[in-house]
Design a protein around this motif. Structure first.
Motif, PDB file in Angstrom:
ATOM      1  N   UNK A 125       4.843   9.042   4.264  1.00 25.09           N
ATOM      2  CA  UNK A 125       4.642   7.776   3.562  1.00 25.09           C
ATOM      3  C   UNK A 125       3.508   7.954   2.562  1.00 25.09           C
ATOM      4  N   UNK A 126       3.662   7.399   1.365  1.00 28.13           N
ATOM      5  CA  UNK A 126       2.571   7.353   0.400  1.00 28.13           C
ATOM      6  C   UNK A 126       2.086   5.921   0.353  1.00 28.13           C
ATOM      7  N   UNK A 127       0.833   5.723   0.751  1.00 26.36           N
ATOM      8  CA  UNK A 127       0.284   4.376   0.856  1.00 26.36           C
ATOM      9  C   UNK A 127      -0.767   4.138  -0.219  1.00 26.36           C
ATOM     10  N   UNK A 128      -0.849   2.890  -0.654  1.00 24.48           N
ATOM     11  CA  UNK A 128      -1.819   2.494  -1.672  1.00 24.48           C
ATOM     12  C   UNK A 128      -2.619   1.312  -1.150  1.00 24.48           C
ATOM     13  N   UNK A 129      -3.649   0.906  -1.917  1.00 27.25           N
ATOM     14  CA  UNK A 129      -4.495  -0.191  -1.495  1.00 27.25           C
ATOM     15  C   UNK A 129      -5.824   0.303  -0.951  1.00 27.25           C
ATOM     16  N   UNK A 130      -6.505  -0.537  -0.207  1.00 26.64           N
ATOM     17  CA  UNK A 130      -7.828  -0.195   0.322  1.00 26.64           C
ATOM     18  C   UNK A 130      -7.812   1.102   1.130  1.00 26.64           C
ATOM     19  N   UNK A 131      -6.748   1.308   1.905  1.00 23.76           N
ATOM     20  CA  UNK A 131      -6.659   2.474   2.774  1.00 23.76           C
ATOM     21  C   UNK A 131      -6.673   3.778   1.981  1.00 23.76           C
ATOM     22  N   UNK A 132      -6.235   3.715   0.722  1.00 29.90           N
ATOM     23  CA  UNK A 132      -6.099   4.928  -0.087  1.00 29.90           C
ATOM     24  C   UNK A 132      -7.194   5.105  -1.118  1.00 29.90           C
ATOM     25  N   UNK A 133      -8.143   4.204  -1.185  1.00 28.95           N
ATOM     26  CA  UNK A 133      -9.200   4.305  -2.196  1.00 28.95           C
ATOM     27  C   UNK A 133      -9.976   5.622  -2.144  1.00 28.95           C
ATOM     28  N   UNK A 134     -10.308   6.148  -0.947  1.00 25.85           N
ATOM     29  CA  UNK A 134     -11.039   7.424  -0.908  1.00 25.85           C
ATOM     30  C   UNK A 134     -10.241   8.605  -1.456  1.00 25.85           C
ATOM     31  N   UNK A 135      -8.930   8.416  -1.638  1.00 25.66           N
ATOM     32  CA  UNK A 135      -8.062   9.496  -2.116  1.00 25.66           C
ATOM     33  C   UNK A 135      -7.586   9.262  -3.541  1.00 25.66           C
ATOM     34  N   UNK A 136      -8.269   8.400  -4.266  1.00 24.55           N
ATOM     35  CA  UNK A 136      -7.904   8.148  -5.653  1.00 24.55           C
ATOM     36  C   UNK A 136      -6.819   7.118  -5.838  1.00 24.55           C
ATOM     37  N   UNK A 137      -6.514   6.344  -4.805  1.00 20.66           N
ATOM     38  CA  UNK A 137      -5.536   5.268  -4.941  1.00 20.66           C
ATOM     39  C   UNK A 137      -4.204   5.510  -4.270  1.00 20.66           C
ATOM     40  N   UNK A 138      -3.947   6.749  -3.832  1.00 19.14           N
ATOM     41  CA  UNK A 138      -2.685   7.073  -3.169  1.00 19.14           C
ATOM     42  C   UNK A 138      -2.954   8.113  -2.088  1.00 19.14           C
ATOM     43  N   UNK A 139      -2.512   7.844  -0.864  1.00 15.70           N
ATOM     44  CA  UNK A 139      -2.756   8.764   0.246  1.00 15.70           C
ATOM     45  C   UNK A 139      -1.473   8.977   1.040  1.00 15.70           C
ATOM     46  N   UNK A 140      -1.421  10.089   1.785  1.00 12.95           N
ATOM     47  CA  UNK A 140      -0.246  10.433   2.579  1.00 12.95           C
ATOM     48  C   UNK A 140      -0.492  10.075   4.044  1.00 12.95           C
ATOM     49  N   UNK A 141       0.420   9.288   4.591  1.00  9.62           N
ATOM     50  CA  UNK A 141       0.384   8.899   5.993  1.00  9.62           C
ATOM     51  C   UNK A 141       1.504   9.620   6.718  1.00  9.62           C
ATOM     52  N   UNK A 142       1.147  10.346   7.781  1.00 11.69           N
ATOM     53  CA  UNK A 142       2.133  11.088   8.563  1.00 11.69           C
ATOM     54  C   UNK A 142       2.929  10.121   9.442  1.00 11.69           C
ATOM     55  N   UNK A 143       4.251  10.309   9.569  1.00 14.25           N
ATOM     56  CA  UNK A 143       5.057   9.432  10.435  1.00 14.25           C
ATOM     57  C   UNK A 143       4.556   9.387  11.876  1.00 14.25           C
ATOM     58  N   UNK A 144       3.902  10.455  12.328  1.00 15.51           N
ATOM     59  CA  UNK A 144       3.368  10.473  13.687  1.00 15.51           C
ATOM     60  C   UNK A 144       2.276   9.425  13.876  1.00 15.51           C
ATOM     61  N   UNK A 145       1.663   8.989  12.773  1.00 13.69           N
ATOM     62  CA  UNK A 145       0.583   8.010  12.852  1.00 13.69           C
ATOM     63  C   UNK A 145       1.069   6.581  12.635  1.00 13.69           C
ATOM     64  N   UNK A 146       2.381   6.385  12.687  1.00 16.14           N
ATOM     65  CA  UNK A 146       2.959   5.046  12.562  1.00 16.14           C
ATOM     66  C   UNK A 146       3.291   4.528  13.958  1.00 16.14           C
ATOM     67  N   UNK A 147       2.691   3.409  14.302  1.00 18.34           N
ATOM     68  CA  UNK A 147       2.932   2.818  15.620  1.00 18.34           C
ATOM     69  C   UNK A 147       4.230   2.031  15.654  1.00 18.34           C
ATOM     70  N   UNK A 148       4.472   1.287  14.564  1.00 16.90           N
ATOM     71  CA  UNK A 148       5.649   0.425  14.527  1.00 16.90           C
ATOM     72  C   UNK A 148       5.979   0.052  13.094  1.00 16.90           C
ATOM     73  N   UNK A 149       7.255  -0.104  12.821  1.00 12.46           N
ATOM     74  CA  UNK A 149       7.691  -0.636  11.527  1.00 12.46           C
ATOM     75  C   UNK A 149       8.418  -1.943  11.799  1.00 12.46           C
ATOM     76  N   UNK A 150       7.806  -3.028  11.372  1.00 11.78           N
ATOM     77  CA  UNK A 150       8.405  -4.347  11.538  1.00 11.78           C
ATOM     78  C   UNK A 150       8.925  -4.835  10.192  1.00 11.78           C
ATOM     79  N   UNK A 151       9.576  -5.977  10.191  1.00 14.88           N
ATOM     80  CA  UNK A 151      10.123  -6.519   8.950  1.00 14.88           C
ATOM     81  C   UNK A 151       9.013  -6.849   7.962  1.00 14.88           C
ATOM     82  N   UNK A 152       7.875  -7.337   8.473  1.00 18.52           N
ATOM     83  CA  UNK A 152       6.803  -7.791   7.593  1.00 18.52           C
ATOM     84  C   UNK A 152       5.735  -6.745   7.331  1.00 18.52           C
ATOM     85  N   UNK A 153       5.643  -5.698   8.161  1.00 16.51           N
ATOM     86  CA  UNK A 153       4.559  -4.723   7.975  1.00 16.51           C
ATOM     87  C   UNK A 153       4.801  -3.438   8.736  1.00 16.51           C
TER      88      UNK A 153
END
Length: 203
Positions: free
Chosen positions: A109-137
């Motif tokens: 996953x390529x994530x943006x927003x506050x979570x990615x600011x230390x990486x220049x605005x875009x960071x990589x999130x590994x699927x192993x670090x995803x707890x749940x994918x819901x309709x809203x988040x």
């Protein structure tokens, strides 16, 4: 990694029936099923099951037929889906993602927003670090924010990040080897065939 592609690279490609060359519409969106896998591509013509895709090039998507579903149920999209911590804190959103078009498995996953600011605005999130994918988040597993990587670091092993020429050469070589290598071939025979195909493509 040969079958992994960015969602942004597939949007806009024309889907074409590989047997009749009938155009099935340009891909407008990519849809996730309840199991957390990519299941459909959608266009103005309807929803194309991912299992119907036979190949993805730089200009078009080829399919095994014209099977288009009008309204599949229980689907949701990943693009711009909100990203939250395990405690419910807003962290950003999904800007892009990579998936295996043969299995539907999410590769990154390529994530943006506050979570990615230390990486220049875009960071990589590994699927192993995803707890749940819901309709809203999408919920990040506890500690997942600390394991983010930069885009260059997190995606360096994926063929989709190489140049068009490199991706094309690798796919051509893979196709040639698939047709050449037999299940009963011994390792030394396979090595000879790989060398022969390599030499043929560099001539």
């Amino acid at each position: 990694m040969l079958n992994v592609i960015r969602s942004s690279q597939i949007i806009g490609l024309m889907a074409v029936d590989g047997t009749t060359t009938t155009q099935l519409g340009a891909v407008e969106d990519i849809w996730l099923d309840q199991a957390g896998r990519i299941a459909y591509l959608s266009s103005s013509e309807g929803y194309l099951p991912l299992e119907q895709v036979s190949g993805i090039g730089t200009q078009a998507i080829s399919t095994y037929g014209q099977l288009v579903v009008l309204e599949p149920s229980h689907l949701h999209r990943l693009h711009r889906l909100a990203v939250q911590s395990a405690m419910g804190e807003p962290l950003g959103w999904i800007e892009d993602f990579l998936f295996d078009w043969q299995t539907g498995q999410i590769a990154a996953y390529l994530v943006a927003g506050d979570i990615a600011e230390p990486f220049g605005g875009l960071a990589v999130l590994d699927p192993e670090d995803v707890q749940e994918i819901a309709i809203a988040s999408l919920i990040v597993r506890s500690g997942g924010e600390q394991r983010l990587t930069s885009e260059a670091e997190g995606l360096k092993g994926f063929l989709t990040e190489k140049s068009h020429q490199v991706r094309h050469l690798v796919r051509v070589m893979g196709d040639r080897l698939h047709d050449t290598i037999a299940p009963e071939d011994r390792p030394e025979t396979v090595r000879v065939k790989i060398t022969a195909v390599s030499d043929e493509l560099t001539d």
